[in-house]
Design an enzyme around this catalytic site. Structure first.
Site, short mmCIF file in Angstrom:
data_model
loop_
_atom_site.label_atom_id
_atom_site.label_comp_id
_atom_site.label_asym_id
_atom_site.label_seq_id
_atom_site.Cartn_x
_atom_site.Cartn_y
_atom_site.Cartn_z
N CYS A 84 0.84 -1.20 0.00
CA CYS A 84 0.00 0.00 0.00
C CYS A 84 0.88 1.26 0.00
CB CYS A 84 -0.98 -0.04 1.17
SG CYS A 84 -2.29 1.17 1.00
N HIS A 174 -3.80 -5.04 0.61
CA HIS A 174 -3.20 -5.49 1.88
C HIS A 174 -3.22 -7.02 1.96
CE1 HIS A 174 -2.65 -1.67 4.05
NE2 HIS A 174 -3.62 -1.25 3.24
N GLU A 176 -1.89 -8.76 4.19
CA GLU A 176 -1.81 -9.21 5.59
C GLU A 176 -3.18 -9.38 6.25
OE1 GLU A 176 -1.24 -6.28 4.31
OE2 GLU A 176 -1.11 -4.64 5.76
N SER A 228 -4.54 -11.68 36.95
CA SER A 228 -5.96 -11.35 36.98
C SER A 228 -6.81 -12.61 37.02
CB SER A 228 -6.31 -10.56 35.72
OG SER A 228 -6.13 -11.40 34.59
N GLY A 229 -6.19 -13.75 36.76
CA GLY A 229 -6.98 -14.97 36.61
C GLY A 229 -7.21 -15.27 35.14
N GLY A 230 -6.87 -14.32 34.29
CA GLY A 230 -7.04 -14.52 32.85
C GLY A 230 -5.83 -15.19 32.23
N VAL A 231 -5.97 -15.50 30.95
CA VAL A 231 -4.92 -16.25 30.25
C VAL A 231 -3.65 -15.41 30.06
CG1 VAL A 231 -4.37 -17.43 28.08
CG2 VAL A 231 -6.68 -17.55 29.01
N ASP A 232 -3.83 -14.14 29.69
CA ASP A 232 -2.67 -13.33 29.30
C ASP A 232 -1.68 -13.14 30.44
OD1 ASP A 232 -4.32 -13.15 27.15
OD2 ASP A 232 -4.94 -11.10 27.56
N SER A 233 -2.19 -12.71 31.60
CA SER A 233 -1.25 -12.47 32.69
C SER A 233 -0.65 -13.79 33.17
CB SER A 233 -1.92 -11.71 33.84
OG SER A 233 -3.04 -12.41 34.32
N ALA A 234 -1.42 -14.88 33.07
CA ALA A 234 -0.89 -16.19 33.51
C ALA A 234 0.25 -16.63 32.59
CB ALA A 234 -2.01 -17.22 33.52
#
Ligand code: XMP
Length: 518
Positions: A84, A174, A176, A228-234
């Site tokens: 682009c 694009h 991508e 936090s109990g979530g996936v990302d921080s774990a």
């Protein structure tokens, strides 16, 4: 493991989707680094890439001060692909001409292939037509010497151009984005066939590279990580723990706004399976007291964000201070919060994240997942040995149930909502639908309606059910449950949860709705 000898350098001119280029390159098994365009020459010397990709941009090449391809990059004797704006800049700076188009192309466009080219090998052939995604106002009017057109569209006579001898290519569309269905294969062709880079990048390689990076960044210092109990921080915590061991302290704040059984699950997983030092702070009294009487969604979010900071500060003091704060920030969090110009984008909701914390406590951030998308983080989690049931969990917002209880948040309301939510998710699991759904949850409305149970009148609250499909949480579609499924949930919730006598299903997509109700 992939070494930087096999890297692709992606020069970022400010497109919203530059990270998707990196993602497609990763999917092709090749390591890449994204660098702001102005640092291109420096990165070229440091990384010695095998190929360069120039991203799109909201700018126009004719703007005063428009981003330019640095001279060293332009002169480099390695394959270059301009996407682009990247194609336009390549043309404008190499002897072609770019003008304002009378025919803007935005969205899906039909591309006609008019020439063979290495990018199209095994994907597209001369004479065929294919769908691509366009987003441009300017258009190329003359191409530089050495190039030839290989694809055209109604709005772009040079929708794809090639100079095979110099191994330079440009595409106006694009490749991508998913709306260019064959785009990933074109990018794979560029990096593996044109540039000849072996497809050796893997999640295992990413894990090893990040571990080395974290060690180099942190040295001997202490790192605090909010779970936090979530996936990302774990996933971030497990990765960082692998890098620096006991220099990491995880703090899990139970604000009383978690789902049924959530605190126990997180604590058990971290302490028993990973032996990661975990401080479990029961701060529910503080959070509940602070939320008393608060009904405005932004005020709730601000209070919760601030209260998290207070807890972290107190915990950091207890361990004698920490120089670094680890967060599970993902790429969509980064683009939602920073605009191309660096100015603030419109605030729809103040995410609870602890962004205020590093400045207040003079901490530097460790964010090893910053360039990944949610599904990639899940794959990394599996790579790190996290249980698939944990890795596949639906996202859960930091402010927890507080933003699923419009109006005042009380302990009673949280208890009621927890029960309804658990029944709903239990039914979803039993129906085998959990993994098809991006996020499903119940909300508790502050509205009472009249019902009849047995022979008696009831006057209780309404429970809303929400389920959406999404790729990244930025847009979402409503999950189309069968009505029998919803009836089953409604019956169970009204029968089993005291305080609820009516259940409704939320049929709003995002946009115009948001996923959470507040
Ligand atoms: P919305 O409601 O903005 O949500 O459409 C998009 C995704 O983000 C999650 N969400 C949050 N996550 N802190 C978080 O960690 C927050 O303050 C927050 N607010 C929304 C939401 O659950 C959905 O997955």
């Amino acid at each position: 493991m992939t070494t930087p000898d096999n890297a692709v350098l992606i020069l970022d001119f400010g497109s919203q989707v530059t990270q998707l280029i990196a993602r497609r390159v990763r999917e092709a098994g090749v390591y890449s680094e994204i660098v702001p365009f102005a640092k291109g020459d420096e990165a070229l010397a440091r990384l010695k890439p095998r190929a360069i990709i120039l991203s799109g941009s909201p700018a126009s090449v004719s703007d005063v001060g428009a981003p330019m391809i640095p001279p060293g990059v332009l002169a480099a004797d390695i394959p270059i692909l301009g996407i682009c704006y990247g194609e336009q800049a390549l043309c404008a700076q190499a002897g072609g001409h770019v003008g304002a188009s009378g025919h803007r192309e935005f969205g899906r466009a039909a591309l006609r292939i008019v020439g063979d080219c290495a990018l199209f090998d095994g994907v597209w052939a001369k004479g065929e037509a294919h769908q691509v995604w366009m987003s441009h106002g300017d258009r190329i009017e003359a191409i530089p010497p050495g190039f030839r057109p290989v694809a055209v569209s109604d709005g772009a006579p040079f929708a794809a151009i090639a100079d095979d001898a110099a191994r330079r290519y440009g595409v106006q569309f694009h490749p991508e984005v998913v709306h260019t269905p064959d785009g990933a294969r074109l990018l794979a062709n560029f990096v593996t066939r044109v540039a000849g880079i072996p497809a050796t990048w893997s999640m295992a390689g990413f894990r090893a590279a990040k571990i080395a990076e974290i060690r180099a960044q942190v040295g001997e210092e202490r790192v605090l990580c909010g779970l936090s109990g979530g996936v990302d921080s774990a996933v971030a915590a497990v990765l960082i723990h692998e890098a620096i061991g006991d220099q990491l302290t995880c703090v899990f704040v139970d604000h009383g706004l978690l789902r049924l059984g959530e605190a126990e699950q997180v604590v058990t997983m971290f302490r028993e399976h990973y032996h990661i030092p975990l401080v479990h702070v029961d701060a529910s009294d503080v959070f509940m007291a602070g939320l008393a009487g608060v009904t405005d969604p932004e005020q709730k979010r601000k209070f919760i964000g601030g209260a998290f900071i207070d807890v972290f500060e107190a915990e950091a003091r207890k361990i004698g201070g920490a120089r670094f704060l680890a967060q599970g920030t993902l790429y969509p969090d980064v683009i939602e919060s920073v605009s191309f110009t660096g100015g603030p984008s419109v605030t729809i909701k103040s995410h609870h994240n602890v962004g205020g914390l590093p400045a207040r406590m003079n901490m530097a951030l460790v964010e090893p997942l910053r360039e990944l998308f949610k599904d990639e983080v899940r794959r990394l989690g599996v790579e790190l040995g996290l249980p698939p049931t944990f890795v596949g969990r639906h996202p859960f917002p930091g402010p927890g149930l507080a933003i699923r209880i419009p109006g005042e948040v009380t302990r009673d309301a949280c208890d009621t909502l927890r029960k309804a939510d658990a029944i709903y998710l239990d039914e979803i699991r039993k129906a085998g639908l959990y993994d098809e759904i991006w996020q499903a949850f119940a909300v508790l409305l502050p509205v009472r309606t009249v019902g009849v149970m047995g022979d008696g009148r009831t006057y209780e609250k309404v429970c809303g059910l929400r389920a959406v499909t999404s790729v990244d949480g930025m847009t979402a579609d409503v999950y189309p449950f069968e009505s029998a499924f919803l009836s089953r949930c409604a019956t169970r919730i009204v029968n089993e949860v005291q305080g609820i006598n009516r259940v409704v299903y939320d049929y709003t997509s995002k946009p115009p709705g948001t996923i959470e109700w507040e």
